[in-house]
Scaffold this motif. Structure first.
Motif, short mmCIF file in Angstrom:
data_model
loop_
_atom_site.label_atom_id
_atom_site.label_comp_id
_atom_site.label_asym_id
_atom_site.label_seq_id
_atom_site.Cartn_x
_atom_site.Cartn_y
_atom_site.Cartn_z
N UNK A 107 0.83 -1.20 0.00
CA UNK A 107 0.00 0.00 0.00
C UNK A 107 0.86 1.25 0.00
N UNK A 108 1.94 1.24 0.79
CA UNK A 108 2.81 2.41 0.87
C UNK A 108 3.54 2.65 -0.46
N UNK A 109 3.98 1.58 -1.09
CA UNK A 109 4.68 1.72 -2.38
C UNK A 109 3.75 2.33 -3.43
N UNK A 110 2.55 1.79 -3.52
CA UNK A 110 1.59 2.28 -4.51
C UNK A 110 1.20 3.72 -4.20
N UNK A 111 0.97 4.02 -2.93
CA UNK A 111 0.61 5.39 -2.53
C UNK A 111 1.72 6.36 -2.91
N UNK A 112 2.98 5.96 -2.67
CA UNK A 112 4.11 6.84 -2.97
C UNK A 112 4.19 7.17 -4.45
N UNK A 113 3.92 6.19 -5.32
CA UNK A 113 3.99 6.43 -6.76
C UNK A 113 2.85 7.33 -7.21
N UNK A 114 1.63 7.00 -6.82
CA UNK A 114 0.47 7.77 -7.28
C UNK A 114 0.44 9.17 -6.68
N UNK A 115 1.04 9.33 -5.51
CA UNK A 115 1.05 10.64 -4.85
C UNK A 115 1.73 11.69 -5.72
N UNK A 116 2.70 11.23 -6.53
CA UNK A 116 3.42 12.15 -7.41
C UNK A 116 2.50 12.83 -8.42
N UNK A 117 1.37 12.18 -8.74
CA UNK A 117 0.48 12.72 -9.75
C UNK A 117 -0.79 13.35 -9.22
N UNK A 118 -0.95 13.38 -7.89
CA UNK A 118 -2.20 13.91 -7.33
C UNK A 118 -2.37 15.40 -7.58
N UNK A 119 -1.27 16.12 -7.64
CA UNK A 119 -1.36 17.56 -7.81
C UNK A 119 -1.49 17.90 -9.30
N UNK A 120 -2.56 17.44 -9.90
CA UNK A 120 -2.83 17.68 -11.31
C UNK A 120 -4.28 18.14 -11.45
N UNK A 121 -4.65 18.58 -12.64
CA UNK A 121 -5.94 19.23 -12.80
C UNK A 121 -7.03 18.33 -13.35
N UNK A 122 -8.19 18.95 -13.58
CA UNK A 122 -9.28 18.27 -14.26
C UNK A 122 -8.99 18.29 -15.76
N UNK A 123 -9.37 17.24 -16.47
CA UNK A 123 -9.11 17.19 -17.90
C UNK A 123 -10.33 16.64 -18.64
#
Length: 638
Positions: A2-18
């Motif tokens: 869970x921590x590994x997956x969270x760490x990877x996806x966290x990099x992309x959370x600060x993105x916009x609506x598309x």
């Protein structure tokens, strides 16, 4: 995990609506300002036949974060994805037991398979593309149902109980209901369970249990799929109407999907950073088995693979994991990758379907084989670890790209220059950045390369509306040609809503200042001609009717903003005839009041109140408007 997956996806959370985010979620702003209620938003979903109320409710309770805080929406998406990982881990652990693995082996294979699945870049768009929460939530209920089913099924192998079978059926039914109310692919629960049944349980029943297990397979599991087939047959006319708005026929879509499925397999096992995203609208269509010739090989290869899975996995029970991988993958595609007139390729269709293939490869590489030396067995495990590490690095790259919309837009456009969606997304990013002339040049390129795409022409009109006089002089000569192209383009209600946003004056302000009224009226004629051509022999299919209503409302609003009330009334009457609406009747009443026709204004007001009984969305706001108009009409009668 869970921590590994969270760490990877966290990099992309600060993105916009598309892309489709705004088209589906724009009404969240109306909740915030009190124009509509959460119930209104949830009960008026149009994303699918079922309305998807559970998904819409999950968005509605986050309305305060719209539209400035997309990261909060994406955080919820990530949380759902992590929950799905947990469900999938326990499902994989149970499957390991059916494959004869020890507890230790089962835990190991379940762990590496779940980690690989959870961190896979193929699922990045399911999490970071906000509107795909519908897909995530549907699979949340699918996985919860699969886990509950497997736990009950495991306990029932050694005995029989009519109550237990009823409980099993009730669990499946409840799971289908909740999953479908999130997104319609929740109806695939029986398909996934049948894949599991025929892979692991086909020979498990003793003679006394055969009748019960047949009931499970053919009543509890197969019956819902038969209902689905019946529904598709019942709605076949509307489905064929929808194909009229596509660039392919039903047979072409089915043939193309044989190749698309192999594209999915390639994306699952061979990571290339540039291939992941949402701009796959440029898939080559298969016009026949031989055009392109790869269609024939794709169809034949899938037939061979299915036959091998049945013979070696189900009949001979030699390679059960093969049958599970194949059946589970195809079960996930039986709805969205067959006859329904959807787009040809979307990554999220592999969200759960990919797991069977991933689990099978993990099983093959992680387990030690007696036929191999300890060194080769160790190399197999090392290869698997390296594969997961490579996929993790690709996911990091994809997530970082999501966090930089400008870089993402240029990257997608460069990687898929023949994708209309990629170019439209780039146009939006450039326009938002204020580079008006560059955006116009890109839009002209899209008009040239995709002459049927209506949105490009609407954006050209917007450019002309705001063009300086010097630029406008250069463009005037092309306006007649532009209207001719609009008349032959594909126009939907979404293009008309964008047009409404800049062509209508509000309180005397705004509107299209750069174009004369004659050009705007010519535009309305071109749009009407476009709809007439698109409808063909069937002018009453749902999509055409909805677009026509949108056009009538647009024309009415334009005339009203210009003080031309008789023309506005005529347009709104046409809209009301197509589909009665309380607000259209309100606008007619107000227009009749403006031209001094009090009786007709009163009649329209009564029609609006009557329609409001069934047109309940935003009831309080609409009723206040009607009551205010009623007071105005009574005052003018004195």
């Amino acid at each position: 995990m869970v921590l590994c997956v969270t760490g990877v996806y966290w990099l992309g959370l600060d993105s916009g609506f598309i892309l489709d985010d705004s088209a589906n979620l724009y009404a969240l702003g109306d909740i915030t300002i009190g124009e509509i209620s959460i119930l209104d938003f949830v009960s008026n979903g149009q994303a699918g036949p079922g309305g998807r109320p559970i998904s819409l409710f999950s968005f509605a309770i986050q309305h305060a974060s719209w539209p400035d805080q997309p990261q909060f929406f994406k955080f919820v998406n990530l949380f759902i994805h992590l929950m799905n990982m947990v469900f999938l881990f326990f499902i994989a652990k149970i499957i390991g037991g059916y494959l004869g693995l020890s507890v230790k082996q089962g835990l190991a294979v379940a762990s590496v398979a779940t980690l690989w699945w959870g961190i896979h870049p193929l699922h990045m768009s399911s999490v970071l593309y906000v509107i795909q929460r519908m897909n995530l939530l549907s699979h949340f209920f699918i996985l919860a149902t699969l886990l509950a089913y497997l736990n009950m099924r495991k306990r029932m192998i050694g005995g029989e109980s009519f109550f237990a079978f009823m409980l099993l059926g009730t669990t499946v039914l409840i799971g289908i209901i909740f999953a479908v109310l999130s997104k319609e692919n929740g109806v695939l629960i029986p398909a996934f369970l049948l894949a599991i049944e025929f892979s692991f349980f086909y020979h498990h029943a003793n003679r006394r249990q055969v009748v019960y297990w047949r009931l499970v397979r053919w009543v509890i599991l197969a019956m819902p799929l038969l209902f689905l087939v019946g529904y598709l047959i019942w709605t076949r006319q509307s489905m064929m109407d929808a194909y009229a708005h596509r660039d392919f026929t039903m047979s072409e879509r089915v043939l193309t999907q044989s190749r698309v499925l192999w594209m999915y397999v390639q994306s699952i096992f061979f990571p290339i950073s540039g291939q992941y995203g949402v701009v796959h609208d440029n898939v080559t269509i298969s016009h026949s088995l031989f055009n392109p010739i790869s269609t024939l090989f794709s169809v034949l290869s899938w037939i061979v693979i299915v036959v091998l899975a049945v013979v070696l996995g189900v009949v001979q029970k030699r390679y059960v994991v093969l049958s599970f991988a194949v059946f589970f993958f195809l079960a996930g595609h039986v709805l969205e990758s067959t006859v329904i007139p959807l787009e040809l390729y979307f990554e999220h269709r592999n969200y759960l379907a990919s797991f069977g293939l991933i689990y099978a490869l993990c099983w093959l590489l992680w387990l030690e084989s007696k036929a191999l030396s300890s060194l080769l067995n160790g190399l197999k495990k090392g290869l698997l670890i390296c594969l997961i590490a490579i996929f993790s690095l690709v996911s990091v790259d994809v997530a970082r790209l999501w966090a930089n919309p400008t870089e993402q837009a240029f990257a997608w456009a460069m990687q898929s220059p023949d994708s209309l969606r990629a170019n439209q997304y780039l146009f939006g990013v450039i326009s938002k950045g204020g580079q008006r002339e560059l955006a116009n040049k890109l839009n002209e390129k899209m008009m040239l390369n995709w002459p049927k795409a209506g949105l490009s022409y609407i954006r050209k009109i917007r450019y002309l509306c705001n063009a300086p006089d010097s630029s406008l002089d250069r463009e005037i000569s092309t306006q007649t040609e532009l209207m001719e192209k609009i008349a032959s383009a594909k126009i939907t209600r979404w293009e008309l809503r964008e047009l409404k946003g800049f062509i209508i004056k509000e309180n005397g302000q705004g509107g299209c200042q750069g174009l004369p009224e004659s050009t705007i009226l010519a535009l309305f004629d071109a749009l009407t001609e476009s709809l007439s051509q698109a409808a063909g022999t069937n002018e009453n299919d749902d999509r055409t009717v909805a677009t026509r209503i949108e056009l009538y409302e647009l024309v009415g609003r334009y005339y009203f903003s210009e003080g031309r009330y008789h023309e506005a009334i005529e347009a709104w009457q046409q809209s009301f005839h197509q589909k009665p609406s309380a607000m259209i009747a309100y606008f007619m009443a107000y227009s009749f009041h403006k031209v001094g026709e009090r009786d007709k204004a009163s009649n329209s007001l009564r029609a609006a109140k009557e329609q409001l009984k069934t047109d309940a969305a935003g009831y309080d706001r609409k009723m206040r408007k009607l009551e205010a108009l009623e007071v105005l009409l009574k005052g003018s009668a004195l």
